[in-house]
Write a protein that holds these residues in place. Structure first.
Motif, short mmCIF file in Angstrom:
data_model
loop_
_atom_site.label_atom_id
_atom_site.label_comp_id
_atom_site.label_asym_id
_atom_site.label_seq_id
_atom_site.Cartn_x
_atom_site.Cartn_y
_atom_site.Cartn_z
N GLY A 43 -1.46 9.24 4.70
CA GLY A 43 -0.66 8.87 3.53
C GLY A 43 0.09 7.56 3.62
O GLY A 43 0.91 7.27 2.74
N GLN A 44 -0.19 6.72 4.62
CA GLN A 44 0.51 5.44 4.69
C GLN A 44 -0.33 4.37 5.37
O GLN A 44 -1.21 4.66 6.18
N TRP A 45 -0.02 3.12 5.01
CA TRP A 45 -0.65 1.97 5.65
C TRP A 45 0.15 1.61 6.89
O TRP A 45 1.38 1.63 6.88
N LEU A 97 -6.76 -5.79 -7.47
CA LEU A 97 -7.29 -5.01 -6.35
C LEU A 97 -6.79 -3.58 -6.40
O LEU A 97 -7.56 -2.63 -6.20
N ASN A 98 -5.52 -3.41 -6.72
CA ASN A 98 -4.98 -2.06 -6.80
C ASN A 98 -5.50 -1.30 -8.01
O ASN A 98 -5.69 -0.08 -7.95
N GLU A 99 -5.75 -1.99 -9.11
CA GLU A 99 -6.37 -1.32 -10.26
C GLU A 99 -7.77 -0.83 -9.91
O GLU A 99 -8.16 0.29 -10.28
N SER A 100 -8.51 -1.64 -9.17
CA SER A 100 -9.84 -1.23 -8.71
C SER A 100 -9.72 -0.06 -7.74
O SER A 100 -10.52 0.89 -7.78
N ALA A 101 -8.73 -0.11 -6.86
CA ALA A 101 -8.54 0.94 -5.88
C ALA A 101 -8.28 2.28 -6.55
O ALA A 101 -8.86 3.31 -6.16
N VAL A 102 -7.42 2.28 -7.56
CA VAL A 102 -7.12 3.52 -8.27
C VAL A 102 -8.39 4.11 -8.87
O VAL A 102 -8.65 5.32 -8.77
N PRO A 107 -6.33 4.47 -1.81
CA PRO A 107 -4.88 4.26 -1.86
C PRO A 107 -4.53 2.79 -2.11
O PRO A 107 -5.19 1.89 -1.58
N GLU A 108 -3.51 2.56 -2.92
CA GLU A 108 -3.10 1.21 -3.25
C GLU A 108 -2.47 0.51 -2.04
O GLU A 108 -1.86 1.15 -1.18
N ILE A 109 -2.62 -0.81 -2.01
CA ILE A 109 -2.03 -1.63 -0.95
C ILE A 109 -0.61 -2.03 -1.36
O ILE A 109 -0.41 -2.53 -2.47
N PRO A 110 0.38 -1.85 -0.51
CA PRO A 110 1.73 -2.34 -0.82
C PRO A 110 1.73 -3.86 -0.95
O PRO A 110 1.00 -4.56 -0.24
N GLU A 111 2.57 -4.37 -1.82
CA GLU A 111 2.58 -5.80 -2.09
C GLU A 111 2.94 -6.62 -0.86
O GLU A 111 2.39 -7.70 -0.63
N ASP A 112 3.89 -6.11 -0.04
CA ASP A 112 4.30 -6.91 1.11
C ASP A 112 3.17 -7.04 2.15
O ASP A 112 3.02 -8.08 2.77
N ILE A 113 2.36 -6.00 2.30
CA ILE A 113 1.24 -6.09 3.23
C ILE A 113 0.22 -7.11 2.73
O ILE A 113 -0.28 -7.95 3.49
N PHE A 114 -0.10 -7.05 1.43
CA PHE A 114 -1.07 -8.00 0.87
C PHE A 114 -0.55 -9.43 0.97
O PHE A 114 -1.23 -10.32 1.50
N MET A 115 0.65 -9.67 0.45
CA MET A 115 1.16 -11.03 0.35
C MET A 115 1.53 -11.62 1.71
O MET A 115 1.21 -12.77 2.01
N GLU A 116 2.24 -10.84 2.53
CA GLU A 116 2.64 -11.37 3.82
C GLU A 116 1.45 -11.50 4.76
O GLU A 116 1.36 -12.46 5.54
N GLY A 117 0.51 -10.57 4.65
CA GLY A 117 -0.71 -10.70 5.45
C GLY A 117 -1.47 -11.95 5.08
O GLY A 117 -1.95 -12.70 5.95
N LEU A 118 -1.60 -12.20 3.78
CA LEU A 118 -2.28 -13.41 3.30
C LEU A 118 -1.55 -14.66 3.76
O LEU A 118 -2.17 -15.61 4.25
N ARG A 119 -0.24 -14.68 3.59
CA ARG A 119 0.55 -15.86 3.95
C ARG A 119 0.42 -16.17 5.45
O ARG A 119 0.17 -17.33 5.82
N ARG A 120 0.56 -15.17 6.29
CA ARG A 120 0.51 -15.42 7.73
C ARG A 120 -0.89 -15.85 8.16
O ARG A 120 -1.05 -16.71 9.03
N LEU A 121 -1.91 -15.25 7.55
CA LEU A 121 -3.28 -15.63 7.89
C LEU A 121 -3.54 -17.09 7.55
O LEU A 121 -4.14 -17.83 8.34
N LEU A 122 -3.07 -17.52 6.38
CA LEU A 122 -3.30 -18.91 5.97
C LEU A 122 -2.45 -19.88 6.78
O LEU A 122 -2.87 -21.03 7.01
#
Length: 355
Positions: A43-45, A97-102, A107-122
Motif C-alpha cells: 500500500g505504499q511507495w 500518468l496518474n490518470e492512466s494508472a487509475v 497505484p498513483e505516484i505521489p507528486e513528490d516522488i515524481f517531481m523530486e525524482g525527475l529533478r534529481r535525475l536531471l
C-alpha cells in the motif's frame, strides 16, 4: 512522506558521455547514464533511488509480461543559452500518468516522488541534455506490475522508473498518412485515453501494413462507424479548414489528452485562431481536400512536437498538400513552442520547470 524524499544515489563509475555522438542522435537509441526507481508494496511507495542505467532482472512469471499492466509518459527537457535545464510541462505529465494508472488499476505516484525524482535525475545527468538546435532530452517515466503470479488480477507490487535519452527530430520530414477504416485503436469504454502500453501494441500491425504501402502513420477513425477522424499513431492530429483549427475532442475517452495538443490549442486561441474541438468526418476531410479548403494538416505530440502532414490517403486516393509557408499557423506555433522550450521567450503560462 519526508522519508521518501531521501533518495539514495549510486552514480556510474565511468560515464558514457565521451562515447556519445551528439551530432547523430537517433530517436530513443542512446540512453543516459542513470535511472530513477521506486517500488510499491503493502500500500505504499518506498525506496526511491538513482542507479546506473542497467538491465532489469525479471521473473518469467512477471505480471506485466503476461497481462500488460503498464503505463508510461513522455516529456522533454531543453537547455537554454546559459546552460539551465528547462523541462516542459512536467506537472501535466504527472497528472496524466496518474490518470492512466487509475484506469489500469495501478497505484498513483505521489507528486513528490515524481517531481523530486525527475529533478534529481536531471541534475545528475545534466550534461546529457543536448545544447544543439532541434535536439532535446527525452524523458520516459513509467510504471509496471512486478508480481510474479500467473493469475488475472491487479498486481500487489509495482515499479516506477524514469530514464532519459538525448534525441534529435522524431520526424525528419513531413509525414504521409493513411485514413484507417478497418482496424480500431480505441472505443468508448476502453483504454484509449490512457497511455497504456497495450494500446500501442495493438496499433503496430495496422501501422505496419500502411508503412508497407509507403505511409508513415495512420489516421485512426472511430471504432463504431469508422466515419470520424480521431488521432494519429504517435500524435493528436489537427486540420485548418477555411481558417478554422479543427481537432477531435478528448471527451469520449478514446483519444489521448495530448499535452502538446493542449499547448497548441492554448496558443491558437491567444492568436485569435478560431478553434473547433469537434470530430471531422472522413467525408468532410475528403471534400476539403477536393475543393482546396484544407489549408493545413499536422500532428502534435511530445516526440513529434508539430509534424507537418504532406500526403493523405482516403478511399484509395492520395492527396498531396502544398508546402507550408513561413506564415502558416503550424510553423508559427512550432516557432513559439520552441522559443518557450529553449528559454528564448517569456514563459507566460508557467509551463517550464527550471533546473
Amino acid at each position: 512522506m519526508n522519508k521518501l524524499l531521501e533518495i539514495q544515489i549510486n552514480k556510474v563509475s565511468s560515464s558514457r558521455l565521451t562515447k556519445t555522438d551528439f551530432n547523430n542522435l537517433a530517436f530513443g537509441q542512446t540512453i543516459s547514464d542513470h535511472m530513477f526507481m521506486a517500488d510499491y508494496r503493502d500500500g505504499q511507495w518506498y525506496d526511491p533511488r538513482i542507479e546506473p542505467y542497467a538491465p532489469l532482472s525479471l521473473n518469467p512469471a512477471n505480471a506485466t509480461l503476461h497481462y500488460g499492466q503498464s503505463v508510461f509518459e513522455g516529456l522533454k527537457a531543453h537547455k537554454n543559452d546559459i546552460g539551465e535545464i528547462l523541462v516542459f510541462r512536467p506537472d501535466a505529465n504527472f497528472k496524466r500518468l496518474n490518470e492512466s494508472a487509475v484506469r489500469m488499476c495501478i497505484p498513483e505516484i505521489p507528486e513528490d516522488i515524481f517531481m523530486e525524482g525527475l529533478r534529481r535525475l536531471l541534475e545528475i545527468d545534466r550534461e546529457w541534455v543536448p545544447d544543439r538546435a532541434g535536439c532535446s532530452l527525452y524523458i520516459r517515466p513509467f510504471i509496471f506490475a512486478t508480481d510474479d503470479y500467473l493469475g488475472i488480477r491487479p498486481s500487489a507490487k509495482y515499479k516506477f522508473m524514469i530514464f532519459t535519452c538525448p534525441v534529435g527530430h522524431y520526424y525528419a520530414k513531413p509525414v504521409a498518412v493513411k485514413v484507417e477504416t478497418k482496424y480500431t485503436r480505441a472505443i468508448e469504454g476502453g483504454t484509449g485515453s490512457a497511455k497504456a502500453a497495450g494500446n500501442y501494441a495493438g496499433s503496430l500491425y495496422p501501422a505496419l501494413l500502411a508503412q508497407r504501402e509507403g505511409y508513415d502513420q495512420l489516421l485512426w477513425t472511430d471504432g463504431k462507424t469508422h466515419q470520424f477522424i480521431e488521432e494519429s499513431g504517435t500524435m493528436n492530429v489537427m486540420f485548418i479548414i477555411n481558417g478554422k483549427l479543427i481537432t477531435a475532442p478528448t471527451s469520449t475517452g478514446t483519444i489521448l489528452k495530448g499535452i502538446t495538443r493542449d499547448s497548441v490549442l492554448t496558443l491558437a486561441r491567444e492568436m485569435e485562431i478560431p478553434v473547433k474541438e469537434s470530430f471531422l468526418s472522413v467525408d468532410e476531410l475528403e471534400n476539403a481536400l477536393e475543393d482546396g479548403t484544407l489549408e493545413e494538416a499536422f500532428g502534435t505530440g511530445t516526440a513529434a512536437t508539430v509534424a507537418h502532414i504532406n500526403r493523405i490517403h482516403i478511399k484509395g486516393k492520395d492527396y498531396v498538400l502544398p508546402d507550408k509557408s513561413v506564415d502558416a499557423f503550424s510553423n508559427k506555433v512550432l516557432k513559439i513552442l520552441d522559443a518557450i522550450k529553449y528559454g528564448r521567450m517569456e514563459d507566460e503560462h508557467n509551463w517550464i520547470m527550471k533546473i
